[in-house]
Design an enzyme around this catalytic site. Structure first.
Site, PDB file in Angstrom:
ATOM      1  N   HIS A 168      41.134  38.527  46.667  1.00 17.90           N
ATOM      2  CA  HIS A 168      41.955  39.103  45.599  1.00 17.90           C
ATOM      3  C   HIS A 168      43.388  38.610  45.739  1.00 17.90           C
ATOM      4  CE1 HIS A 168      42.779  41.910  42.404  1.00 17.90           C
ATOM      5  NE2 HIS A 168      43.732  42.500  43.102  1.00 17.90           N
ATOM      6  N   HIS A 209      48.426  42.925  39.121  1.00 17.97           N
ATOM      7  CA  HIS A 209      47.163  42.213  39.376  1.00 17.97           C
ATOM      8  C   HIS A 209      46.112  42.659  38.381  1.00 17.97           C
ATOM      9  CE1 HIS A 209      45.176  45.644  41.708  1.00 17.97           C
ATOM     10  NE2 HIS A 209      46.390  46.084  41.441  1.00 17.97           N
ATOM     11  N   CYS A 249      41.620  38.276  38.631  1.00  7.78           N
ATOM     12  CA  CYS A 249      42.885  38.290  39.375  1.00  7.78           C
ATOM     13  C   CYS A 249      43.520  36.915  39.528  1.00  7.78           C
ATOM     14  CB  CYS A 249      42.698  38.946  40.743  1.00  7.78           C
ATOM     15  SG  CYS A 249      41.604  38.055  41.872  1.00  7.78           S
TER      16      CYS A 249
END
Length: 184
Positions: A134, A146, A82
């Site tokens: 994240h 993402h 990510c």
């Protein structure tokens, strides 16, 4: 009198034919235009109006990466995580270098709430408790791109129960940070 009427009618028909032909050509060109195809794709996938797409370069970039598998510490189309995905977007689309780790990236942003987010902002999540774990890039209409650990590079919705539960904050790169990290 009849000749004038027929002549006028003929002119009107020719004019209308020309207008219809021009519109059809414009529609055909619009459909064949790669920029328009990308806009239409994202319009359908994200539920955002084609006209609302302000950064086509961002959408094209994401389109090229959709489906790339997730790989921890990866940073290529063979696999990416990510933070590397966010870093690559910022590098290639915004010509801005950001840090490599989601927690480090967060330290360089101006925190935002969900309702303050704009296209290109970052979205941060805490899936494991207290620490940011994240990051994604906001696209508009509660959608973000993402690298999901289970699905690879995807577009998700902040209102999905999972993301709604772990959403921490949005963030916009600070101007001073941009100057510090931009490679010249």
């Amino acid at each position: 009198m009849i000749k004038k009427f027929l002549f006028s009618t003929l002119i009107v028909i020719c004019s209308l034919s020309t207008v219809f032909a021009q519109n059809k050509t414009k529609e055909t060109n619009k459909l064949e235009d790669p920029d328009n195809l990308a806009s239409q794709y994202f319009s359908q996938v994200m539920g955002v109006a084609v006209d609302a797409t302000s950064n086509l370069k961002l959408y094209k970039f994401i389109y090229e990466w959709i489906g790339t598998p997730y790989r921890f510490a990866g940073n290529t189309k063979k696999g990416i995580d990510c933070s590397a995905f966010a870093k690559t977007i910022y590098d290639k689309v915004f010509n801005t270098t950001i840090l490599r780790n989601s927690r480090d990236i967060f330290s360089t942003v101006n925190p935002l709430s969900k309702d303050e987010l704009k296209e290109g902002d970052l979205v941060f999540f805490r899936s494991n408790g207290r620490t940011i774990s994240h990051v994604g890039v906001y696209l508009g209409d509660n959608r973000f791109a993402h690298a999901s650990s289970s699905r690879g590079v995807v577009i998700s919705n902040l209102n999905e129960p999972y993301y709604s539960r772990i959403f921490y904050k949005g963030g916009r790169i600070l101007e001073a940070t941009k100057k510090d990290f931009v490679e010249e």
